[in-house]
Design a protein around this motif. Structure first.
Motif, PDB file in Angstrom:
ATOM      1  N   VAL A 148       0.851  -1.200   0.000  1.00 40.44           N
ATOM      2  CA  VAL A 148       0.000   0.000   0.000  1.00 40.44           C
ATOM      3  C   VAL A 148       0.887   1.250   0.000  1.00 40.44           C
ATOM      4  O   VAL A 148       0.630   2.197  -0.736  1.00 40.44           O
ATOM      5  N   ALA A 149       1.935   1.221   0.790  1.00 37.24           N
ATOM      6  CA  ALA A 149       2.869   2.357   0.808  1.00 37.24           C
ATOM      7  C   ALA A 149       3.487   2.564  -0.572  1.00 37.24           C
ATOM      8  O   ALA A 149       3.636   3.706  -1.023  1.00 37.24           O
ATOM      9  N   GLU A 150       3.821   1.467  -1.267  1.00 37.30           N
ATOM     10  CA  GLU A 150       4.366   1.578  -2.619  1.00 37.30           C
ATOM     11  C   GLU A 150       3.379   2.242  -3.573  1.00 37.30           C
ATOM     12  O   GLU A 150       3.770   3.038  -4.434  1.00 37.30           O
ATOM     13  N   LEU A 151       2.078   1.906  -3.430  1.00 36.76           N
ATOM     14  CA  LEU A 151       1.059   2.540  -4.287  1.00 36.76           C
ATOM     15  C   LEU A 151       1.073   4.047  -4.115  1.00 36.76           C
ATOM     16  O   LEU A 151       1.023   4.797  -5.095  1.00 36.76           O
ATOM     17  N   PHE A 152       1.113   4.499  -2.862  1.00 34.08           N
ATOM     18  CA  PHE A 152       1.050   5.930  -2.606  1.00 34.08           C
ATOM     19  C   PHE A 152       2.360   6.632  -2.982  1.00 34.08           C
ATOM     20  O   PHE A 152       2.338   7.781  -3.425  1.00 34.08           O
ATOM     21  N   THR A 153       3.475   5.946  -2.850  1.00 32.70           N
ATOM     22  CA  THR A 153       4.744   6.495  -3.336  1.00 32.70           C
ATOM     23  C   THR A 153       4.689   6.645  -4.855  1.00 32.70           C
ATOM     24  O   THR A 153       5.127   7.662  -5.415  1.00 32.70           O
ATOM     25  N   ALA A 154       4.139   5.647  -5.528  1.00 33.59           N
ATOM     26  CA  ALA A 154       3.992   5.708  -6.990  1.00 33.59           C
ATOM     27  C   ALA A 154       3.029   6.827  -7.388  1.00 33.59           C
ATOM     28  O   ALA A 154       3.259   7.508  -8.392  1.00 33.59           O
ATOM     29  N   ALA A 155       1.959   7.015  -6.612  1.00 31.50           N
ATOM     30  CA  ALA A 155       1.008   8.097  -6.909  1.00 31.50           C
ATOM     31  C   ALA A 155       1.717   9.452  -6.874  1.00 31.50           C
ATOM     32  O   ALA A 155       1.498  10.301  -7.743  1.00 31.50           O
ATOM     33  N   ARG A 156       2.571   9.641  -5.892  1.00 36.71           N
ATOM     34  CA  ARG A 156       3.324  10.899  -5.815  1.00 36.71           C
ATOM     35  C   ARG A 156       4.256  11.037  -7.020  1.00 36.71           C
ATOM     36  O   ARG A 156       4.390  12.123  -7.587  1.00 36.71           O
ATOM     37  N   GLU A 157       4.890   9.949  -7.431  1.00 41.44           N
ATOM     38  CA  GLU A 157       5.788  10.001  -8.593  1.00 41.44           C
ATOM     39  C   GLU A 157       5.006  10.316  -9.869  1.00 41.44           C
ATOM     40  O   GLU A 157       5.472  11.079 -10.713  1.00 41.44           O
TER      41      GLU A 157
END
Length: 120
Positions: free
Chosen positions: A64-73
Motif C-alpha cells: 500500500v505504501a508503494e502505491l502511494f509512493t507511486a502516486a506521488r511520482e
C-alpha cells in the motif's frame, strides 16, 4: 505474483490489453485512465492481484505504501505535484469500485473542488 485471469487490470499487467503507461516499477504500474475525470487522470495498480485496498492493507501494508509512493511520482511526472492532486480509491461496490483489483486514481491539473456532496 497472484493474478486473476478474468481481471481487466491483470490482463493489462500481462500485456494482453494495451495501456498508456505513465510510470512502472517491478511491483507497480501506473497508466492513463481511458475515461478521464480530470485533465490528469492516472490509475496506479499493484502488479499482483488484490481485490480491494482494505484487503491489501491487511495483507500487504508495504505494498500500500508503494502505491502511494507511486502516486506521488505520477504527480511529479505529470507536472501536478506542486499545484496539487487528489488520490482516490473506491473500496467496494457501495463506494463505486468497478474493477476489483486494487487501484488508486491520481487526479489533477485543474481545480477539483471539495470531496463529496457538501463542505462538511
Amino acid at each position: 505474483m497472484a493474478t486473476d485471469s478474468n481481471c481487466l487490470f491483470c490482463k493489462i499487467v500481462a500485456g494482453q490489453i494495451p495501456n498508456d503507461t505513465v510510470y512502472e516499477t517491478d511491483t507497480v504500474l501506473a497508466f492513463r485512465d481511458i475515461t478521464p475525470r480530470a485533465n490528469v487522470h492516472a490509475l496506479v495498480i499493484p502488479k499482483s492481484h488484490e481485490d480491494t485496498l482494505g484487503q491489501m492493507a491487511a495483507d500487504d501494508p508495504a505494498g500500500v505504501a508503494e502505491l502511494f509512493t507511486a502516486a506521488r511520482e505520477v504527480a511529479r511526472l505529470e507536472g501536478i505535484e506542486e499545484s496539487g492532486y487528489r488520490v482516490v480509491s473506491n473500496v467496494g461496490p457501495d463506494a463505486g469500485q468497478e474493477v476489483f483489483h486494487v487501484h488508486v486514481h491520481v487526479l489533477g491539473a485543474q481545480e477539483l473542488g471539495p470531496v463529496g456532496p457538501g463542505r462538511g
